[in-house]
Design an enzyme around this catalytic site. Structure first.
Site, mmCIF file in Angstrom:
data_model
loop_
_atom_site.group_PDB
_atom_site.id
_atom_site.type_symbol
_atom_site.label_atom_id
_atom_site.label_comp_id
_atom_site.label_asym_id
_atom_site.label_seq_id
_atom_site.Cartn_x
_atom_site.Cartn_y
_atom_site.Cartn_z
ATOM 1 C CB CYS A 1 -0.850 0.113 1.046
ATOM 2 S SG CYS A 1 -0.039 0.097 3.107
ATOM 3 C CG HIS B 1 -4.446 -0.413 3.748
ATOM 4 N ND1 HIS B 1 -3.855 -0.889 3.704
ATOM 5 C CD2 HIS B 1 -5.463 0.275 2.959
ATOM 6 C CE1 HIS B 1 -4.497 -1.348 1.618
ATOM 7 N NE2 HIS B 1 -5.369 -0.320 2.428
ATOM 8 C CG HIS C 1 -6.887 -0.053 -1.844
ATOM 9 N ND1 HIS C 1 -6.366 -0.753 -0.424
ATOM 10 C CD2 HIS C 1 -7.957 -0.508 -2.408
ATOM 11 C CE1 HIS C 1 -7.884 -1.389 -0.359
ATOM 12 N NE2 HIS C 1 -8.926 -0.994 -1.835
#
Length: 235
Positions: free
Chosen positions: A118, A166, A178
């Protein structure tokens, strides 16, 4: 003889010149049937011809001889065109880059060689826009003093979840691109209610913010090294 009869006399072509509007200069020699007419005594016919020429070619006046001062017509620019090329903002470049990587596999620690995680995707996306981000999610969030609330999110913002574990990038209201998890690929995802519940914060990357983060990091490093050196001397 062909011509025009006036007062019992035949005048070749002279009256014809007046009627047609041709200039007297077009016929330099006018043959008259009456030899008694001479150039020293202008005849009514010649005076009429001269008058016709003057009417057809009036003398220029001071006003008419001026060059008109008119502004050249400028064709309007097409709608939406400013005349100069507009600079593409960094967030749009970063977003376009991230969107172009859809379908790329998630790879833990990946920054492009075979896949992305990510934060690696965000790192490379903004790097393509000329903004150097730190590597990890926590560092990326800490790099910018200005934080963005959930209701003020805009395309290009970095949005963090799960206690900064994240990160994704807003593509449009309610969506982000993402790299989700192992076994998945880079994709666009709708921000569901459970994402809202795990929202940890957001930032809007800019070069100045990164520079400030670098300065803070350098200061922290200097303080740490100074502390370590002082501890070593105290022993």
């Amino acid at each position: 003889m062909e011509g025009t009869v006036l007062n019992g006399k035949t005048y070749p072509r002279v009256l014809t010149l007046i009627v047609t509007g041709s200039t007297i200069l077009a016929t330099p020699a006018v043959a008259l049937a009456d030899s008694s007419l001479t150039t020293s005594s202008p005849t009514p016919l010649l005076a009429l011809a001269a008058a016709g020429f003057a009417l057809a070619h009036p003398a220029p006046t001071a006003e008419s001889s001026r060059t008109p001062l008119t502004t050249p017509a400028v064709e309007p620019a097409p709608a939406g065109f400013s005349g100069t090329a507009r600079k593409v903002p960094a967030w749009k470049k970063a977003l376009n880059w991230a969107m172009s990587k859809r379908g790329t596999p998630y790879v833990w620690g990946g920054t492009g060689r075979g896949g992305f995680d990510c934060s690696g995707l965000m790192l490379r996306a903004y790097g393509a826009a000329g903004i150097r981000l730190p590597r990890t999610t926590t560092q990326q969030y800490s790099a910018f003093a200005r934080k963005i609330s959930w209701k003020n999110l805009k395309p290009g913002d970095l949005v963090f979840f799960h206690n900064l574990g994240h990160v994704g990038m807003i593509t449009k209201p309610g969506y982000m691109v993402h790299a989700p998890r192992s076994g998945d690929v880079v994709k666009v995802e709708k921000l569901q209610a459970w994402r809202r519940a795990s929202f940890a914060g957001a930032v809007r990357p800019d070069p100045k913010g990164v520079e400030l983060a670098d300065e803070r990091a350098e200061l922290d490093t200097a303080i740490r090294q100074s502390t370590q050196a002082g501890t070593a001397l105290a022993r």
